[in-house]
Design an enzyme around this catalytic site. Structure first.
Site, PDB file in Angstrom:
ATOM      1  N   LYS A 206       0.822  -1.208   0.000  1.00 13.50           N
ATOM      2  CA  LYS A 206       0.000   0.000   0.000  1.00 13.50           C
ATOM      3  C   LYS A 206       0.859   1.262   0.000  1.00 13.50           C
ATOM      4  O   LYS A 206       0.640   2.187  -0.769  1.00 13.50           O
ATOM      5  CB  LYS A 206      -0.930  -0.019   1.217  1.00 13.50           C
ATOM      6  CG  LYS A 206      -2.057   0.995   1.161  1.00 13.50           C
ATOM      7  CD  LYS A 206      -3.048   0.712   2.283  1.00 13.50           C
ATOM      8  CE  LYS A 206      -4.339   1.478   2.079  1.00 13.50           C
ATOM      9  NZ  LYS A 206      -5.350   1.104   3.092  1.00 13.50           N
ATOM     10  N   GLU A 212       9.378  -5.813   4.516  1.00 14.78           N
ATOM     11  CA  GLU A 212       9.543  -7.154   3.973  1.00 14.78           C
ATOM     12  C   GLU A 212       9.342  -7.174   2.462  1.00 14.78           C
ATOM     13  O   GLU A 212      10.126  -7.780   1.717  1.00 14.78           O
ATOM     14  CB  GLU A 212       8.547  -8.118   4.640  1.00 14.78           C
ATOM     15  CG  GLU A 212       8.755  -8.303   6.125  1.00 14.78           C
ATOM     16  CD  GLU A 212       7.978  -7.304   6.966  1.00 14.78           C
ATOM     17  OE1 GLU A 212       7.841  -7.541   8.171  1.00 14.78           O
ATOM     18  OE2 GLU A 212       7.503  -6.282   6.413  1.00 14.78           O
ATOM     19  N   GLY A 267      -6.136  -4.122   4.614  1.00 18.35           N
ATOM     20  CA  GLY A 267      -5.304  -5.109   3.937  1.00 18.35           C
ATOM     21  C   GLY A 267      -5.871  -6.509   3.986  1.00 18.35           C
ATOM     22  O   GLY A 267      -5.868  -7.227   2.983  1.00 18.35           O
ATOM     23  N   ARG A 268      -6.381  -6.937   5.149  1.00 18.81           N
ATOM     24  CA  ARG A 268      -6.866  -8.311   5.281  1.00 18.81           C
ATOM     25  C   ARG A 268      -8.214  -8.520   4.608  1.00 18.81           C
ATOM     26  O   ARG A 268      -8.725  -9.644   4.596  1.00 18.81           O
ATOM     27  CB  ARG A 268      -6.911  -8.706   6.750  1.00 18.81           C
ATOM     28  CG  ARG A 268      -7.744  -7.805   7.637  1.00 18.81           C
ATOM     29  CD  ARG A 268      -7.464  -8.097   9.115  1.00 18.81           C
ATOM     30  NE  ARG A 268      -8.136  -7.187  10.018  1.00 18.81           N
ATOM     31  CZ  ARG A 268      -7.679  -5.986  10.349  1.00 18.81           C
ATOM     32  NH1 ARG A 268      -6.540  -5.543   9.813  1.00 18.81           N
ATOM     33  NH2 ARG A 268      -8.339  -5.224  11.198  1.00 18.81           N
ATOM     34  N   GLU A 353      -6.255 -10.472  13.767  1.00 17.36           N
ATOM     35  CA  GLU A 353      -5.848  -9.078  13.597  1.00 17.36           C
ATOM     36  C   GLU A 353      -7.039  -8.142  13.758  1.00 17.36           C
ATOM     37  O   GLU A 353      -6.896  -6.995  14.177  1.00 17.36           O
ATOM     38  CB  GLU A 353      -5.189  -8.870  12.231  1.00 17.36           C
ATOM     39  CG  GLU A 353      -4.442  -7.542  12.107  1.00 17.36           C
ATOM     40  CD  GLU A 353      -3.565  -7.469  10.870  1.00 17.36           C
ATOM     41  OE1 GLU A 353      -2.385  -7.868  10.954  1.00 17.36           O
ATOM     42  OE2 GLU A 353      -4.063  -7.029   9.814  1.00 17.36           O
TER      43      GLU A 353
END
Length: 550
Positions: A206, A212, A267-268, A353
């Site tokens: 994003k 990572e 995101g999820r 989360e």
């Protein structure tokens, strides 16, 4: 709402728990021939059987009253209307807009976002078709044979889960790989199997700064340059999904190959967007649209079905029942379809989360349990591993079983054996095995009384272990979309009842911040004394062992 424990329905549920706790489901089924019909629902070809739960009519009504008092219906209307229910980030929560087939507008700050959503999905379709049809060519005019998704968290787990789940619908000479680990073993193991001229990388970040993802992207970029040699050709081998278009272009991604993310999609919950690009390439745009349509049908069901007939609401309420009244701290997700082997891992992020929160929507520490620890594995493998604990352990572990009636390439002998295991496990968890049944079984085997007496405690099963069973025709794109959306809404309902914000994730920040400082210390290579004794000791021990050239 100040907290669920103050609600009348919560207090009533405490009383119902005291009444229902000593009852056994075996007896409930024995005295109620209509239990399955009363406690099961259908959505399209998905059957949701929740009859093997420690509930009766009084408990179900009290749970439904809890949903009413917590204003679940009001909250889901606020979400669908685009209100900023993610209040700590001042954002709406509109992943449902990404699969909106209604034709109705979806407003964010008074602006209909649907034209932009449709435009971006059309761009994804065009790129996927260009790769699948071999029109997209690499630096040596070779077609793309391998696509590598570089992302982490929601930019990885959802697309990977769905690509694996829908393998039968993929082009089998087009390989899709996923790299999310900063450990170099994963990207090295992936790259050694690839040819740069026929490989396309998707950088999914994003911010275009995710540590990572960007370290892996740097390694991939250098690998391409070392073999292709011309930086201008990178645009043939790298595309991006990000909200930071300029950073992606500066990195070497062609502007026309940068796909948009929106801050009103977490995101999820983002695989329905361009984050699902690897999935669209794998299964094709039409199948991806079928998956979106399946999710939309679950959205409609969640928004329109009355609470007592609403599958995600009932999923959520049952979870609250065990988590907050029975003290069950875990929940197992057990798919009986090998292609769903990443489904539990995907749901771990989606659930833990979202609802792993310790403060309520007013910023006050909660005094009630919130999200459970979620785990799972393919059912048959689990039967020979952790099901021992489910059957005879000291912990109550409610479980969901997800079961296809037939597979894409169904071999009757395999599938009938699979189905017998599923049905037997759910029955065994519910019924258990009594002392009398064990005595009869061992006596029929000819064992002497002293041996029977010795084995009795080991061979008995308490039963009364709850399960939900999802039975569906086959795992096609539409069904997968529906299943995932049902779980998304279940998570949301539980967050409403627990009075927490399911859509922020501040808990992932602290480790990231500390890692930046420690990385600088590691790169400096000098002994440190600025942390606690353990962290200092570990850093210094690592520095002493690290090869000097690194």
């Amino acid at each position: 709402m100040n907290g669920p424990t103050q609600l009348d329905a919560w207090k009533k549920l405490h009383r119902e728990y005291g009444r229902i706790r000593p009852l056994h489901m075996r007896d409930m089924f024995a005295t109620d021939a209509g239990r399955f019909d009363r406690y099961s629902l259908k959505l399209n070809d998905i059957l949701f059987d929740y009859s093997k739960n420690r509930i009766d009519e009084a408990v179900r009504e009290a749970l439904l009253d809890l949903a009413r008092e917590a204003d679940v219906e009001g909250w889901h209307e606020r979400m669908f209307r685009g209100e900023a229910i993610n209040h700590t980030e001042h954002r709406p929560v509109l992943h449902t807009a990404l699969r909106n087939f209604s034709g109705d507008p979806v407003l964010v700050d008074g602006v209909d976002v649907m034209p932009e959503v449709r435009s971006e999905l059309e761009r994804v379709r065009e790129l996927a078709e260009a790769i699948r049809s071999r029109r997209w060519r690499g630096a040596s005019n070779q077609p793309i044979t391998d696509v590598v998704n570089l992302g982490i968290g929601g930019s990885h787990l959802g697309p990977q889960m769905a690509v694996e789940a829908l393998k039968p619908y993929a082009i089998h000479d087009l390989n899709v790989h996923f790299v999310n680990n900063i450990d170099e073993n994963q990207i090295n193991n992936t790259l050694e199997r690839l040819v740069p001229e026929t490989t396309l990388f998707i950088i999914a970040s994003k911010s275009f700064t995710t540590q990572e993802t960007m370290i892996n992207a740097d390694t991939a970029r250098q690998w391409l340059l070392d073999r292709i040699g011309d930086e201008a050709l990178l645009s043939h081998h790298m595309v991006a999904v990000t909200s930071n278009t300029e950073a992606a272009v500066a990195y070497g991604v062609g502007r026309e190959n940068v796909f948009r993310m929106w801050d009103w999609v977490g995101g999820r919950y983002s695989m329905w967007s361009a984050i699902g690009l690897a999935l669209v390439i794998a299964i094709g745009p039409d199948n991806f649209e079928d998956m979106l349509r399946g999710a939309w049908e679950a959205d409609r069901h969640f928004r329109e079905a009355p609470l007592q007939e609403n599958i995600p609401v009932l999923m959520a309420l049952l979870g609250v029942w065990y988590n907050n009244f029975f003290g069950a701290e875990t929940h197992a997700v057990l798919p009986y379809d090998q292609n769903m082997h990443r489904f539990p891992a995907y749901l771990q992020q989606a659930d833990m989360e979202s609802n792993g929160k310790g403060v309520d929507r007013n910023g006050i520490p909660v005094t009630w349990q919130t999200g459970p620890i979620l785990f799972g594995e393919i059912g048959n493998a689990g039967q020979h591993a952790f099901y021992q604990l489910l059957h005879q352990g000291t912990k109550l572990v409610p479980a969901d079983m997800l079961v296809p009636v037939a597979n894409f390439r169904c071999i009757a002998r395999h599938h009938r054996a699979l189905m017998s295991n599923i049905l037997a496990q759910a029955e065994a968890l519910m019924k258990g095995k009594t002392e009398a049944e064990v005595r009869e079984e061992l006596g029929a085997a000819g064992l002497p009384e002293e041996e029977i007496a010795f084995l009795l405690p080991y061979k008995m099963f308490p039963g009364n272990r709850p399960t939900n069973t999802f039975l569906f025709r086959t795992l096609d794109p539409r069904t997968l979309g529906t299943l995932v959306a049902l779980y998304e809404h279940k998570i949301f309902v539980q967050g409403v009842i627990w009075n927490i914000n399911s859509y922020d994730q501040w808990g992932v920040e602290l480790g990231k911040v500390l890692a930046k400082g420690i990385l600088a210390e590691i790169e400096a290579g000098r002994p440190v004394d600025s942390h606690d004794a353990s962290t200092n000791g570990l850093i210094n021990y690592y520095l002493g062992l690290r090869p000097k050239k690194n």
